[in-house]
Design a protein around this motif. Structure first.
Motif, PDB file in Angstrom:
ATOM      1  N   MET A 325       3.028 -12.675 -15.996  1.00 45.95           N
ATOM      2  CA  MET A 325       3.899 -12.542 -14.837  1.00 45.95           C
ATOM      3  C   MET A 325       3.129 -12.960 -13.587  1.00 45.95           C
ATOM      4  O   MET A 325       1.916 -12.747 -13.488  1.00 45.95           O
ATOM      5  N   LEU A 326       3.839 -13.591 -12.658  1.00 46.87           N
ATOM      6  CA  LEU A 326       3.262 -13.951 -11.370  1.00 46.87           C
ATOM      7  C   LEU A 326       3.377 -12.730 -10.465  1.00 46.87           C
ATOM      8  O   LEU A 326       4.475 -12.323 -10.103  1.00 46.87           O
ATOM      9  N   ARG A 327       2.232 -12.105 -10.124  1.00 48.76           N
ATOM     10  CA  ARG A 327       2.230 -10.822  -9.422  1.00 48.76           C
ATOM     11  C   ARG A 327       1.700 -11.006  -8.009  1.00 48.76           C
ATOM     12  O   ARG A 327       0.715 -11.701  -7.777  1.00 48.76           O
ATOM     13  N   ARG A 328       2.358 -10.329  -7.075  1.00 49.90           N
ATOM     14  CA  ARG A 328       1.861 -10.282  -5.697  1.00 49.90           C
ATOM     15  C   ARG A 328       1.975  -8.853  -5.189  1.00 49.90           C
ATOM     16  O   ARG A 328       2.974  -8.182  -5.423  1.00 49.90           O
ATOM     17  N   SER A 329       0.946  -8.415  -4.480  1.00 48.30           N
ATOM     18  CA  SER A 329       0.962  -7.092  -3.867  1.00 48.30           C
ATOM     19  C   SER A 329       0.732  -7.239  -2.373  1.00 48.30           C
ATOM     20  O   SER A 329      -0.132  -8.016  -1.947  1.00 48.30           O
ATOM     21  N   TYR A 330       1.510  -6.496  -1.606  1.00 53.28           N
ATOM     22  CA  TYR A 330       1.421  -6.524  -0.150  1.00 53.28           C
ATOM     23  C   TYR A 330       1.115  -5.108   0.336  1.00 53.28           C
ATOM     24  O   TYR A 330       1.791  -4.152  -0.048  1.00 53.28           O
ATOM     25  N   SER A 331       0.107  -4.974   1.163  1.00 58.23           N
ATOM     26  CA  SER A 331      -0.256  -3.663   1.693  1.00 58.23           C
ATOM     27  C   SER A 331       0.773  -3.224   2.729  1.00 58.23           C
ATOM     28  O   SER A 331       1.283  -4.036   3.506  1.00 58.23           O
ATOM     29  N   THR A 332       1.081  -1.931   2.737  1.00 60.00           N
ATOM     30  CA  THR A 332       2.076  -1.385   3.645  1.00 60.00           C
ATOM     31  C   THR A 332       1.491  -0.215   4.429  1.00 60.00           C
ATOM     32  O   THR A 332       0.575   0.462   3.970  1.00 60.00           O
ATOM     33  N   ASP A 333       2.058   0.016   5.619  1.00 56.47           N
ATOM     34  CA  ASP A 333       1.672   1.154   6.450  1.00 56.47           C
ATOM     35  C   ASP A 333       2.753   2.221   6.487  1.00 56.47           C
ATOM     36  O   ASP A 333       2.451   3.404   6.614  1.00 56.47           O
ATOM     37  N   GLU A 334       4.016   1.787   6.435  1.00 53.66           N
ATOM     38  CA  GLU A 334       5.136   2.706   6.543  1.00 53.66           C
ATOM     39  C   GLU A 334       6.092   2.476   5.366  1.00 53.66           C
ATOM     40  O   GLU A 334       6.217   1.344   4.889  1.00 53.66           O
ATOM     41  N   PRO A 335       6.751   3.515   4.887  1.00 54.64           N
ATOM     42  CA  PRO A 335       6.737   4.898   5.381  1.00 54.64           C
ATOM     43  C   PRO A 335       5.471   5.658   5.034  1.00 54.64           C
ATOM     44  O   PRO A 335       5.267   6.764   5.504  1.00 54.64           O
ATOM     45  N   ALA A 336       4.597   5.061   4.194  1.00 55.93           N
ATOM     46  CA  ALA A 336       3.315   5.675   3.863  1.00 55.93           C
ATOM     47  C   ALA A 336       2.381   4.564   3.416  1.00 55.93           C
ATOM     48  O   ALA A 336       2.825   3.494   2.985  1.00 55.93           O
ATOM     49  N   PRO A 337       1.061   4.766   3.509  1.00 52.62           N
ATOM     50  CA  PRO A 337       0.135   3.739   3.020  1.00 52.62           C
ATOM     51  C   PRO A 337       0.379   3.447   1.550  1.00 52.62           C
ATOM     52  O   PRO A 337       0.532   4.368   0.735  1.00 52.62           O
ATOM     53  N   GLY A 338       0.457   2.176   1.228  1.00 53.17           N
ATOM     54  CA  GLY A 338       0.715   1.844  -0.161  1.00 53.17           C
ATOM     55  C   GLY A 338       0.818   0.359  -0.383  1.00 53.17           C
ATOM     56  O   GLY A 338       0.230  -0.447   0.349  1.00 53.17           O
ATOM     57  N   LEU A 339       1.566  -0.006  -1.408  1.00 59.30           N
ATOM     58  CA  LEU A 339       1.729  -1.395  -1.812  1.00 59.30           C
ATOM     59  C   LEU A 339       3.195  -1.703  -2.064  1.00 59.30           C
ATOM     60  O   LEU A 339       3.947  -0.862  -2.570  1.00 59.30           O
ATOM     61  N   LEU A 340       3.601  -2.912  -1.714  1.00 57.59           N
ATOM     62  CA  LEU A 340       4.858  -3.468  -2.186  1.00 57.59           C
ATOM     63  C   LEU A 340       4.491  -4.460  -3.281  1.00 57.59           C
ATOM     64  O   LEU A 340       3.805  -5.451  -3.027  1.00 57.59           O
ATOM     65  N   PHE A 341       4.926  -4.172  -4.488  1.00 55.28           N
ATOM     66  CA  PHE A 341       4.605  -4.997  -5.651  1.00 55.28           C
ATOM     67  C   PHE A 341       5.795  -5.898  -5.952  1.00 55.28           C
ATOM     68  O   PHE A 341       6.934  -5.424  -6.048  1.00 55.28           O
ATOM     69  N   VAL A 342       5.539  -7.193  -6.107  1.00 56.37           N
ATOM     70  CA  VAL A 342       6.572  -8.160  -6.470  1.00 56.37           C
ATOM     71  C   VAL A 342       6.055  -8.957  -7.661  1.00 56.37           C
ATOM     72  O   VAL A 342       4.930  -9.476  -7.614  1.00 56.37           O
ATOM     73  N   SER A 343       6.847  -9.032  -8.724  1.00 56.87           N
ATOM     74  CA  SER A 343       6.464  -9.877  -9.852  1.00 56.87           C
ATOM     75  C   SER A 343       7.612 -10.813 -10.192  1.00 56.87           C
ATOM     76  O   SER A 343       8.788 -10.480 -10.013  1.00 56.87           O
TER      77      SER A 343
END
Length: 394
Positions: A325-343
């Motif tokens: 799978m082609l995976r991308r992760s984006y760092s997030t600040d809101e609503p909480a520190p984390g990741l937006l994962f897209v595959s």
């Protein structure tokens, strides 16, 4: 702005975006460009500073595949994923065709709603959810909803959806402006469910001509994937039926991360969670970052060099028995520190079987809680003769 149970009015969003542009600001980000050095008066001293950042090359919006999946390469640093529902009486085909024309104008820089901003490497990628796909054909790829998994805390409005609009750009200021233009075009025909913005770290060379960014946990992310044209034909792009050929399937998941608990681990413990060296991305079994782990390699006393619960082992395609799978992760600040994962993958089982295998004992999942989740059929590409979505909804 990211809460799943609250949607500000479209008018309010446009007003806020206009104010941001007027002030030259974007929330949570800083501009890459310094003052240009020009002055408003013939007698004023010129401003001094580094040269303005060059505008990145344009990414064609038209073609067999939509932009924003494999193009550009590497992917832009800023993303907004917007998930919405369509009204029951909305004609899907005309709406998608309008959005396609709007995307063409935005990426070409001819849409006045850009407010004079250069589009640069802007891409907009559109997908439709399982409900709409089933209406076009119950057996089509993309007609199946994601199952529920463990470690989820998802409000009803943050699960599923009819429409995905993925906006990516090197210039963070472009992203909300483009979102406002697309929402203006759609009008009351869509109702926003949730949205999430994110950003990628600087790319790190990992060998074999590849580069990947670090994630918010400090590790290089997205090394393994269908990178060659042959791998993408096999595992990424849909080859049929004809109405979906050239498209792909996307999974979008927002995760909160327990950063303090992960940061409290020693570097060696963090590396055991991932199965890779934090500094270089090299697998704990040795070799290079791009060459992949030797999952059978052991120490003289019989212990696996890549621990049995390491993420790189539990998520490895050969261990799961699925494609890449082609995976991308984006760092997030809101609503909480984390990741937006897209595959992106051409078989939803590639994702579901992988996460099921990870659920059993992946050490990384102990630091994550998923708060939003959806899957979409990313529509095939479009051109002037074949509007966006025409194959399914024409």
């Amino acid at each position: 702005m990211h809460r799943a149970d609250h949607r500000p009015s479209r008018r309010a969003f446009l007003d806020v975006t206009g104010a941001m542009v007027a002030a030259g600001l974007t929330a949570g980000c800083t501009s890459d460009a310094a003052p240009s050095g020009s002055s408003s008066s013939a007698t004023a001293a010129p401003l001094r500073g580094p040269a303005a950042t060059p505008t990145p090359a344009a990414v064609p919006a038209l073609g067999r595949h939509q932009a924003g999946v494999t193009l550009p390469q590497p992917a832009q640093g800023n993303l907004l994923a917007l998930v919405a529902d369509l009204g029951a009486a909305v004609a899907v085909g005309p709406l998608l065709a309008e959005l396609g024309e709007t995307i063409r104008g935005l990426t070409a820089g001819t849409d006045p709603r850009l407010l004079g901003l250069p589009p640069g490497d802007l891409t907009v990628t559109v997908g439709v959810g399982p409900r709409l796909v089933r209406a076009a054909g119950a057996s089509l790829p993309g007609a199946t909803d994601l199952p529920r998994f463990s470690r989820e805390r998802i409000a009803p409005r943050a699960r599923g959806g009819d429409l995905l609009v993925q906006i990516c750009a090197g210039d963070a200021l472009l992203v909300p402006v483009v979102a406002a233009a697309l929402l203006d075009q759609a009008g009351d025909r869509i109702r926003e469910r949730w949205r999430q913005s994110g950003r990628r770290g600087a790319n790190v060379p990992v060998g074999e001509g590849l580069a990947a960014p670090r994630n918010v946990l400090g590790f290089i992310d997205g090394i393994v994937g269908p990178h060659t044209a042959a791998e993408q034909r096999r595992d990424l792009w849909l080859s049929g039926p004809p109405e979906v050929a050239g498209g792909t399937l996307a999974v979008v998941r927002r995760m909160e991360l327990d950063l303090p608990r992960f940061a409290a681990l020693s570097v060696a413990e963090q590396e055991a969670v991932f199965g890779r060296r934090r500094a270089s991305g090299v697998p704990l079994s040795g070799g290079t970052a791009a060459s992949g782990p030797e999952l059978g390699a052991k120490t003289p006393d019989g212990r696996y060099l890549v621990p049995v619960d390491a993420h790189v082992r539990r998520a490895h395609a050969t261990m799961v028995g699925v494609g890449l799978m082609l995976r991308r992760s984006y760092s997030t600040d809101e609503p909480a520190p984390g990741l937006l994962f897209v595959s992106f993958q051409n078989d939803l089982r590639t994702f579901t079987a992988t996460l099921t295998h990870m659920d059993a004992s992946d050490a990384l999942l102990g630091f994550t809680t998923t708060t939003a989740s959806a899957t979409f059929l990313i529509l095939p590409g479009f051109d002037r003769q074949h509007p966006l979505g025409a194959g399914l909804f024409g």
